[in-house]
Design a protein around this motif. Structure first.
Motif: not given
Length: 319
Positions: A252-265
């Motif tokens: 998801v991080a690769a697809a959305t360019r969001l940081q993994p730490d942010l995505l965990r929230n």
């Protein structure tokens, strides 16, 4: 309560992006191949997870993913025959089905209760009531626009809604073109991150976004096995997302360019269980009435029976 709508940032970038995307995609005649319009948003995170984990290949379906910045654009593409499957939230779907009656909703991929209005503290906003008289950037006609309109109505607040394309949202907020924004993910998280300590996250209203999958008539009649395999793969991906596995977060991080730490929230805000319930038709009818009031559906158009557009044949049997 009256909400004023103005146009601040022209959607030239969005229109250009759509034109480029449309020329780059097209529905494949191979019955085992699906061309899928993916709105780059964690709401449909099952798609990049299934792609990276090899679930599409496991279930025997070849999926060609085409990125879109909004569901409005993806719906235009599937209606034009350029996609087999489009992803879109419930708000633009309610309007699109009045113009493209051959489309069918074949899955409700996730429900999201994380919608927020992101305001600037420097604009004198600390709570929902402070939005009175302020300018709020949002892509008109989308789920984000419905969320802010719903919030303003429930709090009897008058504000000005300003058309801002999703890709221009961070700029509009940080350059102080607007006082607040209402936008879906991943742009919501990007605005919060860009504003830093100046960001104020405001809750309000009663809206819960449904993140839908819609199929073209060609896919429904000629690619039924591929659609079934597609949802079987998404079902596996949904389990990975619920477990927040490292490969799923990375995909998801690769697809959305969001940081993994942010995505965990962010990801735990979603219910990724595949479903398609009769209650969705009731919600679409409510949203269709709103879209008609906003001029997104012609005033002379009668709203359809939305339950006629729900097709549950392709979801896993236990759904």
């Amino acid at each position: 309560m009256k909400t004023t709508i103005t146009r601040l940032l022209a959607a030239a970038l969005t229109v250009t992006t759509l034109a480029i995307t449309a020329t780059a995609c097209g529905s494949d005649d191979d019955p085992a191949t699906l061309t899928v319009g993916f709105v780059v948003d964690p709401s449909w995170a099952q798609i990049p997870v299934a792609e990276q984990a090899g679930y599409f290949e496991k279930h025997g379906v070849d999926v060609k993913v085409v990125n879109f910045s909004s569901g409005v654009e993806a719906l235009q593409a599937v209606a034009a025959g350029q996609l087999d499957v489009a992803t879109a939230a419930d708000v633009p779907t309610a309007a699109a089905l009045t113009k493209s009656p051959s489309l069918r909703v074949v899955g409700d991929g996730s429900r999201w209760e994380g919608s927020r209005i992101i305001a600037r503290r420097s604009a004198g906003i600390a709570e929902v009531g402070d939005l009175a008289g302020k300018s709020i950037g949002t892509p008109i006609g989308t789920s984000a626009a419905y969320f802010v309109a719903n919030t303003l109505a429930h709090n009897d607040i008058e504000a000005t809604l300003v058309q801002v394309a999703p890709s221009a949202m961070v700029t509009a907020a940080t350059q102080r073109n607007v006082d607040a924004v209402s936008i879906f993910q991943p742009y919501q998280a990007q605005v919060v991150q860009a504003l830093g300590d100046d960001a104020v996250e405001l809750r309000g209203g009663t809206y819960q976004q449904h993140s839908l999958y819609l199929a073209s008539q060609n896919a429904l009649t000629g690619k039924s096995e591929a659609l079934t395999a597609f949802f079987a793969a998404l079902d596996e991906a949904g389990r990975d997302l619920r477990d927040l596995t490292e490969p799923a977060v990375a995909a998801v991080a690769a697809a959305t360019r969001l940081q993994p730490d942010l995505l965990r929230n962010v990801l735990p805000q979603f219910d990724f269980a595949l479903e398609l319930t009769p209650e969705l038709a009731v919600k679409l009818d409510e949203l269709g009435a709103w879209a008609k009031d906003q001029g997104k559906i012609d005033g002379g158009t009668a709203l359809p029976r939305y339950d006629d557009f729900l097709d549950t044949r392709f979801l896993p049997a236990n759904r």
